[in-house]
Design an enzyme around this catalytic site. Structure first.
Site, PDB file in Angstrom:
ATOM      1  N   ASP A 112       5.212  -2.673   0.079  1.00 39.29           N
ATOM      2  CA  ASP A 112       3.839  -2.028  -0.063  1.00 39.29           C
ATOM      3  C   ASP A 112       3.915  -1.313  -1.409  1.00 39.29           C
ATOM      4  O   ASP A 112       3.149  -1.184  -2.259  1.00 39.29           O
ATOM      5  CB  ASP A 112       3.594  -1.356   1.028  1.00 39.29           C
ATOM      6  CG  ASP A 112       2.245  -1.766   1.832  1.00 39.29           C
ATOM      7  OD1 ASP A 112       1.717  -2.650   1.281  1.00 39.29           O
ATOM      8  OD2 ASP A 112       2.193  -1.114   3.086  1.00 39.29           O
ATOM      9  N   GLU A 135      -3.862   1.846  -0.975  1.00 41.79           N
ATOM     10  CA  GLU A 135      -3.723   2.439   0.269  1.00 41.79           C
ATOM     11  C   GLU A 135      -2.741   3.573   0.381  1.00 41.79           C
ATOM     12  O   GLU A 135      -2.741   4.575   1.100  1.00 41.79           O
ATOM     13  CB  GLU A 135      -3.145   1.376   1.321  1.00 41.79           C
ATOM     14  CG  GLU A 135      -3.431   1.596   2.750  1.00 41.79           C
ATOM     15  CD  GLU A 135      -3.184   0.198   3.328  1.00 41.79           C
ATOM     16  OE1 GLU A 135      -2.693  -0.469   3.145  1.00 41.79           O
ATOM     17  OE2 GLU A 135      -3.266   0.430   4.840  1.00 41.79           O
ATOM     18  N   ASP A 200      -5.106  -4.320  -1.972  1.00 38.12           N
ATOM     19  CA  ASP A 200      -3.919  -4.337  -0.746  1.00 38.12           C
ATOM     20  C   ASP A 200      -2.660  -5.031  -0.984  1.00 38.12           C
ATOM     21  O   ASP A 200      -2.788  -6.351  -1.056  1.00 38.12           O
ATOM     22  CB  ASP A 200      -4.766  -5.019   0.598  1.00 38.12           C
ATOM     23  CG  ASP A 200      -4.171  -4.519   1.987  1.00 38.12           C
ATOM     24  OD1 ASP A 200      -2.992  -3.918   1.830  1.00 38.12           O
ATOM     25  OD2 ASP A 200      -4.754  -4.996   2.880  1.00 38.12           O
ATOM     26  N   ILE A 202       0.287  -5.388   0.439  1.00 42.32           N
ATOM     27  CA  ILE A 202       0.716  -6.335   1.822  1.00 42.32           C
ATOM     28  C   ILE A 202      -0.493  -6.403   2.521  1.00 42.32           C
ATOM     29  O   ILE A 202      -0.247  -5.172   3.506  1.00 42.32           O
ATOM     30  CB  ILE A 202       2.098  -5.930   2.311  1.00 42.32           C
ATOM     31  CG1 ILE A 202       2.938  -6.112   0.904  1.00 42.32           C
ATOM     32  CG2 ILE A 202       2.571  -7.180   3.090  1.00 42.32           C
ATOM     33  CD1 ILE A 202       4.621  -6.120   1.626  1.00 42.32           C
ATOM     34  N   ASP A 203      -1.278  -7.085   2.589  1.00 39.79           N
ATOM     35  CA  ASP A 203      -2.273  -7.465   3.876  1.00 39.79           C
ATOM     36  C   ASP A 203      -1.692  -8.378   4.714  1.00 39.79           C
ATOM     37  O   ASP A 203      -1.155  -9.320   4.497  1.00 39.79           O
ATOM     38  CB  ASP A 203      -3.609  -8.081   3.029  1.00 39.79           C
ATOM     39  CG  ASP A 203      -4.690  -8.158   4.153  1.00 39.79           C
ATOM     40  OD1 ASP A 203      -4.736  -7.650   5.029  1.00 39.79           O
ATOM     41  OD2 ASP A 203      -5.427  -9.166   3.673  1.00 39.79           O
ATOM     42  N   THR A 205       0.763  -6.913   7.299  1.00 37.62           N
ATOM     43  CA  THR A 205       2.108  -6.413   7.524  1.00 37.62           C
ATOM     44  C   THR A 205       2.876  -7.154   8.813  1.00 37.62           C
ATOM     45  O   THR A 205       3.879  -7.634   8.481  1.00 37.62           O
ATOM     46  CB  THR A 205       2.032  -4.843   7.861  1.00 37.62           C
ATOM     47  OG1 THR A 205       1.373  -4.680   8.791  1.00 37.62           O
ATOM     48  CG2 THR A 205       1.824  -4.321   6.528  1.00 37.62           C
ATOM     49  N   ARG A 348     -14.608 -12.150  12.815  1.00 38.32           N
ATOM     50  CA  ARG A 348     -13.822 -11.103  13.193  1.00 38.32           C
ATOM     51  C   ARG A 348     -14.726 -10.092  13.784  1.00 38.32           C
ATOM     52  O   ARG A 348     -15.586  -8.932  13.160  1.00 38.32           O
ATOM     53  CB  ARG A 348     -13.243 -10.435  11.842  1.00 38.32           C
ATOM     54  CG  ARG A 348     -12.525  -9.188  12.046  1.00 38.32           C
ATOM     55  CD  ARG A 348     -12.190  -8.608  10.313  1.00 38.32           C
ATOM     56  NE  ARG A 348     -11.384  -7.332  10.312  1.00 38.32           N
ATOM     57  CZ  ARG A 348     -10.125  -7.681  10.372  1.00 38.32           C
ATOM     58  NH1 ARG A 348      -9.402  -8.709  10.207  1.00 38.32           N
ATOM     59  NH2 ARG A 348      -9.033  -6.598  10.252  1.00 38.32           N
ATOM     60  N   ASP A 361      -9.254  -4.663   2.522  1.00 34.32           N
ATOM     61  CA  ASP A 361      -8.970  -5.805   3.596  1.00 34.32           C
ATOM     62  C   ASP A 361     -10.183  -7.033   3.339  1.00 34.32           C
ATOM     63  O   ASP A 361      -9.825  -7.950   3.994  1.00 34.32           O
ATOM     64  CB  ASP A 361      -9.208  -5.170   4.945  1.00 34.32           C
ATOM     65  CG  ASP A 361      -7.914  -4.366   5.329  1.00 34.32           C
ATOM     66  OD1 ASP A 361      -6.733  -4.805   4.582  1.00 34.32           O
ATOM     67  OD2 ASP A 361      -7.841  -3.626   6.151  1.00 34.32           O
TER      68      ASP A 361
END
Ligand SMILES: *[C@@H]1O[C@H](CO)[C@@H](O)[C@H](O)[C@H]1NC(C)=O
Length: 421
Positions: A112, A135, A200, A202-203, A205, A348, A361
């Site tokens: 990240d 982030e 992002d 590392i979207d 994780t 979602r 995201d």
């Protein structure tokens, strides 16, 4: 030589005609172009200097003929995401080979920080005035020298194999302090004005850790509207048509033919290309699958039950008559998968009344789906509002589907939500 230059406009015009003709499959058009060419040739040899008519409009606009809006932003974002994705892959492989010791910080944390530092430094090099919403900040690294050294080591090694491509994104970060500065430049609060990148690094994780789907995601928002979107998916198949099945969410790492880079610009279409190590690979444009029969749809959802309501999503699918099981995967690889027509719908549904989705995201995935012929709203059919800060606080949930079936899908979603009120 002088004659060559005086003929240059005509030579350019001729090339345009030849290229245009090769793009139009209809033989009559082709032969018309050819006869026009012959006339032009005569024109060219007998009458060297009168002004030429403007080149005709080309039926299928092509990026070779017109400069695309946000072309440079897209190229920088693609290269920056490609370089950062290579870093995350190297973290994963040292983790899975056991070369990161147990006392080290989690590979997600390292990846990240490393990916964020690389991407912010690329953006700041190319567009120094732009803001970035990321982030992480550098506080953890300032307090933990061991972690800082690990990240710095990776950042130094993450270089594109092509030096011109590497130069386009500013080359390597010069020092550990510059790396910390880059990380700290990701503190924008977002908003409705100006150019703001949402990142992002590392979207997904959990997907990253299990060798399943994760994504490196970057979007440029202009006055609060997602305008450029780039997603690196190291574990998705290169083949846009490869059908989705439930195995996609896990154990996808290290297989042949994996690794894709997606890009889209508002109003300019969406594309995919193999993830390379140097210059950008050849791209092809992507489109959502025409969905004639909604009961045959494949819908994507998160792996984690905490991120979306699997129960509500199953109820919606059954209302729509969908019988195929859902495909679960982490990250914005879901947006990418429906945009390329491997899947059809992304549901979602909110799991809590208070959770606020983060802009990073969704921003890149939204551009991709919109440009591939889809529509994205929240679960109540409201447009996602990216202009109100770091979260989508005016929205609940996300629904993405091809335009033609979108009204049916959102009706089914509302029915299921209404029944719960
Ligand atoms: C986003 O929210 C702001 C503030 O509530 C509002 O002024 C704006 O019109 C909204 N934009 C969209 C696209 O809904």
């Amino acid at each position: 030589m002088a004659i060559f230059f005086s003929q240059l406009p005509k030579i350019v015009f001729l090339s345009v005609i030849i290229l245009a003709a090769s793009y139009l499959p209809i033989p009559s058009l082709l032969s018309r172009s050819l006869s026009r060419l012959t006339q032009l040739k005569q024109h060219l040899s007998f009458n060297p200097s009168p002004a030429l008519p403007k080149p005709p409009a080309i039926a299928r606009p092509d990026r070779k003929f017109a400069t695309m809006a946000y072309e440079r932003e897209l190229e920088i974002a693609l290269l920056a995401v490609q370089r950062a994705t290579l870093l995350t892959k190297s973290v994963y492989s040292s983790h899975s080979k056991g070369t990161l010791s147990k006392s080290d910080s989690s590979p997600v944390t390292i990846g990240d920080f490393g990916a964020q530092a690389l991407i912010i430094s690329s953006i700041k090099h190319a567009f120094p005035e732009d803001e970035v919403v990321g982030e992480e900040d550098a506080n953890d690294l300032r307090q933990n020298g061991g972690l800082k050294d690990l990240v710095w080591d990776l950042v130094q090694k993450a270089k594109l194999e092509d030096s011109a491509a590497e130069d386009r994104i500013g080359g390597p970060i010069q020092s550990p302090d510059k790396m910390l500065d880059a990380l700290d430049s990701g503190g924008s609060e977002g908003g409705a004005k100006g150019r703001i990148w949402a990142l992002d690094p590392i979207d997904g994780t959990k997907g990253f850790l299990r060798g399943g789907q994760y994504a490196v995601c970057l979007a440029l928002m202009v006055d609060g509207v997602p305008t450029v979107g780039v997603i690196g998916c190291p574990n998705l198949p290169v083949d846009d048509q490869a059908p989705l099945d439930s195995s996609i969410g896990a154990d996808a790492d290290g297989k042949e033919g994996k690794g894709v880079l997606f890009g889209a610009v508002k109003g300019e279409g969406a594309s995919s290309r193999a993830l390379g190590k140097g210059t950008l690979q050849a791209e092809q444009s992507i489109k959502m699958k025409p969905l004639d029969d909604i009961t045959q749809a494949t819908f994507c959802e998160s792996v984690e039950a905490g991120h979306s309501s699997h129960g509500d999503q199953a109820a919606i699918a059954s209302k729509l008559g969908i019988t195929k099981p859902s495909v679960r995967m982490d990250s914005q690889a879901k947006y990418a998968s429906i945009a390329r027509g491997a899947g059809d719908l992304y549901l979602r549904l909110p799991t809590s009344k208070t959770y606020q989705e983060k802009i990073w995201d969704h921003a890149a995935g939204v551009v991709l789906v919109q440009e591939a012929g889809g529509e994205v709203t929240d679960a109540w059919g409201k447009p996602l509002n990216f202009s109100v800060g770091r979260t989508l606080k005016e929205n609940k949930g996300v629904v993405a589907a091809p335009k033609a079936v979108f009204p049916r899908v959102i009706d089914a979603v509302k029915e299921v939500l209404d029944a719960k009120q």
